[in-house]
Design a protein around this motif. Structure first.
Motif, PDB file in Angstrom:
ATOM      1  N   ARG A  94       0.835  -1.205   0.000  1.00 34.78           N
ATOM      2  CA  ARG A  94       0.000   0.000   0.000  1.00 34.78           C
ATOM      3  C   ARG A  94       0.866   1.249   0.000  1.00 34.78           C
ATOM      4  NH1 ARG A  94      -3.515   3.102  -1.784  1.00 34.78           N
ATOM      5  NH2 ARG A  94      -4.616   4.395  -0.308  1.00 34.78           N
ATOM      6  N   MET A  95       1.916   1.251   0.811  1.00 32.89           N
ATOM      7  CA  MET A  95       2.815   2.407   0.866  1.00 32.89           C
ATOM      8  C   MET A  95       3.501   2.613  -0.484  1.00 32.89           C
ATOM      9  SD  MET A  95       5.938   3.212   3.489  1.00 32.89           S
ATOM     10  CE  MET A  95       6.924   1.871   2.845  1.00 32.89           C
ATOM     11  N   ALA A  96       3.986   1.539  -1.106  1.00 28.77           N
ATOM     12  CA  ALA A  96       4.637   1.630  -2.408  1.00 28.77           C
ATOM     13  C   ALA A  96       3.669   2.179  -3.449  1.00 28.77           C
ATOM     14  CB  ALA A  96       5.169   0.270  -2.828  1.00 28.77           C
ATOM     15  N   SER A  97       2.430   1.713  -3.390  1.00 25.60           N
ATOM     16  CA  SER A  97       1.415   2.175  -4.326  1.00 25.60           C
ATOM     17  C   SER A  97       1.145   3.675  -4.163  1.00 25.60           C
ATOM     18  CB  SER A  97       0.130   1.384  -4.095  1.00 25.60           C
ATOM     19  OG  SER A  97      -0.901   1.851  -4.918  1.00 25.60           O
ATOM     20  N   GLN A  98       1.053   4.128  -2.914  1.00 20.19           N
ATOM     21  CA  GLN A  98       0.819   5.555  -2.647  1.00 20.19           C
ATOM     22  C   GLN A  98       2.000   6.405  -3.122  1.00 20.19           C
ATOM     23  OE1 GLN A  98      -0.041   5.288   1.598  1.00 20.19           O
ATOM     24  NE2 GLN A  98      -2.148   5.968   1.194  1.00 20.19           N
ATOM     25  N   HIS A 126      -0.983  -1.336 -14.581  1.00 16.27           N
ATOM     26  CA  HIS A 126      -0.579  -1.488 -13.186  1.00 16.27           C
ATOM     27  C   HIS A 126       0.889  -1.107 -13.057  1.00 16.27           C
ATOM     28  CE1 HIS A 126      -3.766  -4.890 -12.502  1.00 16.27           C
ATOM     29  NE2 HIS A 126      -4.303  -3.758 -12.881  1.00 16.27           N
ATOM     30  N   GLY A 127       1.217  -0.358 -12.022  1.00 24.42           N
ATOM     31  CA  GLY A 127       2.611  -0.079 -11.698  1.00 24.42           C
ATOM     32  C   GLY A 127       3.141  -1.258 -10.897  1.00 24.42           C
ATOM     33  N   HIS A 128       3.971  -2.091 -11.524  1.00 20.30           N
ATOM     34  CA  HIS A 128       4.456  -3.305 -10.881  1.00 20.30           C
ATOM     35  C   HIS A 128       5.815  -3.085 -10.216  1.00 20.30           C
ATOM     36  CE1 HIS A 128       5.696  -7.393 -10.175  1.00 20.30           C
ATOM     37  NE2 HIS A 128       6.804  -7.126 -10.838  1.00 20.30           N
ATOM     38  N   HIS A 129       5.946  -3.562  -8.979  1.00 17.93           N
ATOM     39  CA  HIS A 129       7.204  -3.503  -8.238  1.00 17.93           C
ATOM     40  C   HIS A 129       7.836  -4.889  -8.187  1.00 17.93           C
ATOM     41  CE1 HIS A 129       4.887  -0.113  -6.565  1.00 17.93           C
ATOM     42  NE2 HIS A 129       6.058   0.474  -6.465  1.00 17.93           N
ATOM     43  N   ASP A 130       9.052  -5.028  -8.699  1.00 14.83           N
ATOM     44  CA  ASP A 130       9.782  -6.290  -8.529  1.00 14.83           C
ATOM     45  C   ASP A 130      10.246  -6.394  -7.079  1.00 14.83           C
ATOM     46  OD1 ASP A 130       9.492  -7.066 -11.161  1.00 14.83           O
ATOM     47  OD2 ASP A 130      11.411  -6.221 -11.793  1.00 14.83           O
ATOM     48  N   ASP A 131      10.553  -5.233  -6.487  1.00 15.69           N
ATOM     49  CA  ASP A 131      11.032  -5.180  -5.105  1.00 15.69           C
ATOM     50  C   ASP A 131      10.396  -3.963  -4.437  1.00 15.69           C
ATOM     51  OD1 ASP A 131      12.401  -5.037  -2.713  1.00 15.69           O
ATOM     52  OD2 ASP A 131      14.378  -5.372  -3.605  1.00 15.69           O
ATOM     53  N   TYR A 132       9.595  -4.211  -3.418  1.00 10.82           N
ATOM     54  CA  TYR A 132       8.884  -3.119  -2.750  1.00 10.82           C
ATOM     55  C   TYR A 132       9.797  -2.210  -1.938  1.00 10.82           C
ATOM     56  CZ  TYR A 132       4.644  -5.487  -4.164  1.00 10.82           C
ATOM     57  OH  TYR A 132       3.647  -6.064  -4.911  1.00 10.82           O
ATOM     58  N   TRP A 140       5.393  -0.750 -15.964  1.00  9.25           N
ATOM     59  CA  TRP A 140       3.972  -0.592 -16.256  1.00  9.25           C
ATOM     60  C   TRP A 140       3.491  -1.798 -17.051  1.00  9.25           C
ATOM     61  CZ3 TRP A 140       1.735   2.864 -13.378  1.00  9.25           C
ATOM     62  CH2 TRP A 140       2.519   3.899 -12.872  1.00  9.25           C
ATOM     63  N   LEU A 141       2.600  -2.572 -16.443  1.00  9.49           N
ATOM     64  CA  LEU A 141       2.111  -3.814 -17.041  1.00  9.49           C
ATOM     65  C   LEU A 141       0.592  -3.806 -17.153  1.00  9.49           C
ATOM     66  CD1 LEU A 141       4.237  -6.348 -14.937  1.00  9.49           C
ATOM     67  CD2 LEU A 141       4.776  -5.446 -17.201  1.00  9.49           C
ATOM     68  N   CYS A 142       0.104  -4.450 -18.198  1.00  5.02           N
ATOM     69  CA  CYS A 142      -1.343  -4.636 -18.324  1.00  5.02           C
ATOM     70  C   CYS A 142      -1.756  -5.669 -17.266  1.00  5.02           C
ATOM     71  CB  CYS A 142      -1.706  -5.116 -19.733  1.00  5.02           C
ATOM     72  SG  CYS A 142      -1.145  -6.778 -20.147  1.00  5.02           S
TER      73      CYS A 142
END
Length: 160
Positions: A94-98, A126-132, A140-142
């Motif tokens: 959630r923090m990474a997303s914010q 979606h903004g994808h994180h390999d490592d949070y 950026w992935l569908c």
């Protein structure tokens, strides 16, 4: 009163499912035994049922019904409750997303207009994180590619 052939217990007729082809109009196995057998069968054939339910969930009328429900007051309330629970269970995500959301708003990060894996330009990326641990490093992935990445790689690093 009727005796269940499975548990050999005498129970009232209300404890048996109705069945028009049976002599007394009720199944010979009580509801409790029926439910137990169904649960055992489900667990035994879990892979089959997961595939079946997945295919069933994708049927157009079911997708439409879920969308319609999500637009009702009750649907919004349930959706918000679910999102809130997810946020509590996944504070790092959630923090990474914010952080990414704020960075996109400020212009620190430029959101792509296409999927970095397959190249499509879907409605939503979606903004994808390999490592949070590195919240500003995103791909950026569908939704399809994002789902596929997690099926292959799991939650990612520091995803708790």
């Amino acid at each position: 009163m009727k005796v269940c052939f499975k548990c050999d217990t005498k129970k009232p007729l209300s404890e048996f499912y109705k069945h028009p082809q049976m002599a007394d109009g009720h199944v010979n196995k009580c509801k409790a035994c029926n439910k137990t057998d169904i649960k055992k069968n489900y667990r035994k054939n879990i892979d089959y049922y997961k595939e079946y339910e997945k295919a069933r969930a994708g049927l157009p009328h079911r997708v439409s019904a879920r969308k319609d429900y999500s637009l009702t007051e009750e649907g919004k309330k349930v959706g918000n409750k679910s999102k809130s629970k997810w946020s509590i269970r996944n504070p790092i995500k959630r923090m990474a997303s914010q952080i990414v959301c704020n960075a996109v708003k400020k212009g620190t990060i430029k959101k792509q207009d296409h999927c970095e894996d397959c190249g499509t330009t879907p409605i939503r990326l979606h903004g994808h994180h390999d490592d949070y641990a590195y919240p500003l490093v995103v791909r950026w992935l569908c939704p399809g590619c994002h789902n596929k990445w997690h099926k292959i790689n799991g939650e990612g690093l520091n995803g708790s």
